[in-house]
Design a protein around this motif. Structure first.
Motif, short mmCIF file in Angstrom:
data_model
loop_
_atom_site.label_atom_id
_atom_site.label_comp_id
_atom_site.label_asym_id
_atom_site.label_seq_id
_atom_site.Cartn_x
_atom_site.Cartn_y
_atom_site.Cartn_z
N VAL A 43 -27.69 -49.94 49.10
CA VAL A 43 -26.40 -50.78 49.38
C VAL A 43 -26.45 -52.04 50.03
N VAL A 44 -25.55 -53.03 49.82
CA VAL A 44 -25.89 -54.18 50.49
C VAL A 44 -24.57 -54.44 51.17
N VAL A 45 -24.61 -54.48 52.64
CA VAL A 45 -23.27 -54.28 53.38
C VAL A 45 -23.31 -55.68 54.17
N ASP A 46 -21.91 -56.12 54.58
CA ASP A 46 -22.10 -57.30 55.46
C ASP A 46 -22.33 -56.83 56.87
N HIS A 47 -23.14 -57.74 57.59
CA HIS A 47 -23.89 -57.40 58.75
C HIS A 47 -23.00 -56.87 59.89
N PRO A 48 -21.76 -57.33 60.06
CA PRO A 48 -21.00 -56.70 61.07
C PRO A 48 -20.39 -55.25 61.08
N SER A 49 -20.64 -54.82 59.67
CA SER A 49 -20.46 -53.37 59.59
C SER A 49 -21.39 -52.39 59.60
N LEU A 50 -22.72 -52.90 59.92
CA LEU A 50 -23.79 -52.06 60.07
C LEU A 50 -24.37 -51.89 61.57
N ASP A 51 -24.71 -50.70 61.62
CA ASP A 51 -25.62 -50.43 62.89
C ASP A 51 -26.65 -49.59 62.56
N ALA A 52 -27.37 -49.18 63.60
CA ALA A 52 -28.68 -48.31 63.56
C ALA A 52 -28.09 -47.06 62.79
N ALA A 53 -27.19 -46.51 63.32
CA ALA A 53 -26.61 -44.86 62.73
C ALA A 53 -26.38 -44.92 61.29
N LEU A 54 -25.71 -46.04 60.79
CA LEU A 54 -25.39 -46.27 59.43
C LEU A 54 -26.66 -46.59 58.58
N ILE A 55 -27.79 -47.53 58.93
CA ILE A 55 -28.71 -47.50 58.50
C ILE A 55 -29.59 -46.27 58.36
N ALA A 56 -29.63 -45.60 59.12
CA ALA A 56 -30.43 -44.15 59.30
C ALA A 56 -29.72 -43.31 58.58
N HIS A 57 -28.29 -43.45 58.19
CA HIS A 57 -27.60 -42.59 57.41
C HIS A 57 -27.78 -42.86 55.83
N VAL A 58 -27.80 -44.27 55.49
CA VAL A 58 -28.31 -44.74 54.16
C VAL A 58 -29.76 -44.16 53.98
N HIS A 59 -30.57 -44.30 54.79
CA HIS A 59 -32.01 -43.99 54.41
C HIS A 59 -32.10 -42.32 54.28
N ALA A 60 -31.25 -41.64 55.01
CA ALA A 60 -31.37 -39.98 54.92
C ALA A 60 -30.69 -39.82 53.50
N ALA A 61 -29.88 -40.72 53.03
CA ALA A 61 -29.36 -40.56 51.55
C ALA A 61 -30.36 -40.78 50.43
N GLY A 62 -31.52 -41.29 51.01
CA GLY A 62 -32.52 -41.63 49.73
C GLY A 62 -32.35 -43.02 49.19
N MET A 63 -31.56 -44.13 49.96
CA MET A 63 -31.22 -45.17 49.62
C MET A 63 -31.79 -46.15 50.74
N ARG A 64 -32.01 -47.59 50.28
CA ARG A 64 -32.35 -48.73 51.12
C ARG A 64 -30.95 -49.30 51.58
N ALA A 65 -31.01 -49.81 52.62
CA ALA A 65 -30.00 -50.70 53.50
C ALA A 65 -30.28 -52.12 53.43
N LEU A 66 -29.49 -53.10 52.74
CA LEU A 66 -29.41 -54.44 52.77
C LEU A 66 -28.29 -55.18 53.51
N THR A 67 -28.44 -56.22 53.93
CA THR A 67 -27.48 -56.70 54.54
C THR A 67 -27.33 -58.42 54.39
N TYR A 68 -25.96 -58.83 54.25
CA TYR A 68 -25.52 -60.38 54.26
C TYR A 68 -24.72 -60.86 55.29
N THR A 69 -24.45 -62.00 55.26
CA THR A 69 -25.32 -63.19 55.33
C THR A 69 -25.66 -63.51 56.66
#
Length: 250
Positions: free
Chosen positions: A190-216
């Motif tokens: 998933v590619v998410v705008d950076h204000p919407s991301l934090d460590a917990a959400l990144i960990a949640h993405v990883h736990a789902a077996g996906m990678r977390a990317l961010t912009y801009t």
């Protein structure tokens, strides 16, 4: 368990779309000159089905043309000036065909994140056509491009046309069921705008077996925080501020 990730961490947005005219080969060359080995670009279709690079629906912001870009044939689009709006140094820079950008990336071993950007009403057609062309161009490549879109229907069309290509769903803000949408489309990221991301959400993405990317990300403070949180990819305009081969500066 996430699969091995082949793409560089730092990704130049629209080539180096602030230092040179965005989505042109000139911008890619400037980004490469700053050490970047991964790029993001926007791809849509001309009226006669030629994939080319442009972000906006209309031509006037970044070319000397007017009107809806996807309603014009490539023979007309190819004659437009896509550089003068940026600066005199780039006057006459043409709109980039997707296949030309693909060849540039392949010959240099660069990674590419292709944001599929359909003209209104052409979502399925554009998703299919861009995915098929990408599959053809990268048929013998060791590292495949990453297809992405804000529109689930576009990603679904791309998956149907070229299921072997990795996919990502883009988000500006996080709606209910966002991760389930990406999972249902067999996305690798998933590619998410950076204000919407934090460590917990990144960990949640990883736990789902996906990678977390961010912009801009253009400032050091959010970059530091995202790196500490385990982000997998950072799309930036600030190619002259962030060195992709070293720690965040500033």
């Amino acid at each position: 368990m996430t699969a091995p990730w082949p793409y560089p961490l730092w990704i130049a947005h629209r080539g180096a779309g602030k230092l040179a005219p965005e989505n042109t080969l000139a911008a890619f060359r400037v980004g490469a000159g700053h050490g970047y080995r991964a790029f993001e670009c926007d791809v849509k279709l001309s009226a006669d089905g030629v994939p080319f690079l442009l972000h906006d629906t209309t031509l006037q912001r970044t070319t000397d043309g007017h009107g809806v870009a996807g309603q014009q044939p490539w023979s007309e689009l190819s004659r437009l000036d896509a550089g003068s709006w940026h600066s005199r140094a780039y006057a006459g820079e043409p709109i980039a065909r997707f296949d030309a950008v693909a060849r540039y990336c392949l010959r240099n071993g660069f990674a590419l994140n292709i944001e599929i950007k359909p003209s209104p009403g052409t979502e399925d057609e554009t998703g299919r056509a861009v995915a098929r062309e990408a599959a053809r161009l990268w048929a013998d490549a060791a590292m495949l491009p990453l297809l992405s879109s804000f529109q689930p229907a576009v990603i679904a069309a791309a998956r149907a046309a070229a299921p072997q290509l990795p996919r990502a769903l883009l988000f500006e803000g996080l709606r209910d069921g966002w991760l389930d949408e990406a999972r249902a489309l067999d996305c690798v990221a998933v590619v998410v705008d950076h204000p919407s991301l934090d460590a917990a959400l990144i960990a949640h993405v990883h736990a789902a077996g996906m990678r977390a990317l961010t912009y801009t990300v253009n400032d050091p403070a959010p970059a530091h925080a995202l790196l500490a949180a385990g982000i997998d990819g950072i799309v930036t305009d600030a190619v002259d501020r962030f060195s992709p081969g070293s720690a965040v500066q500033g």
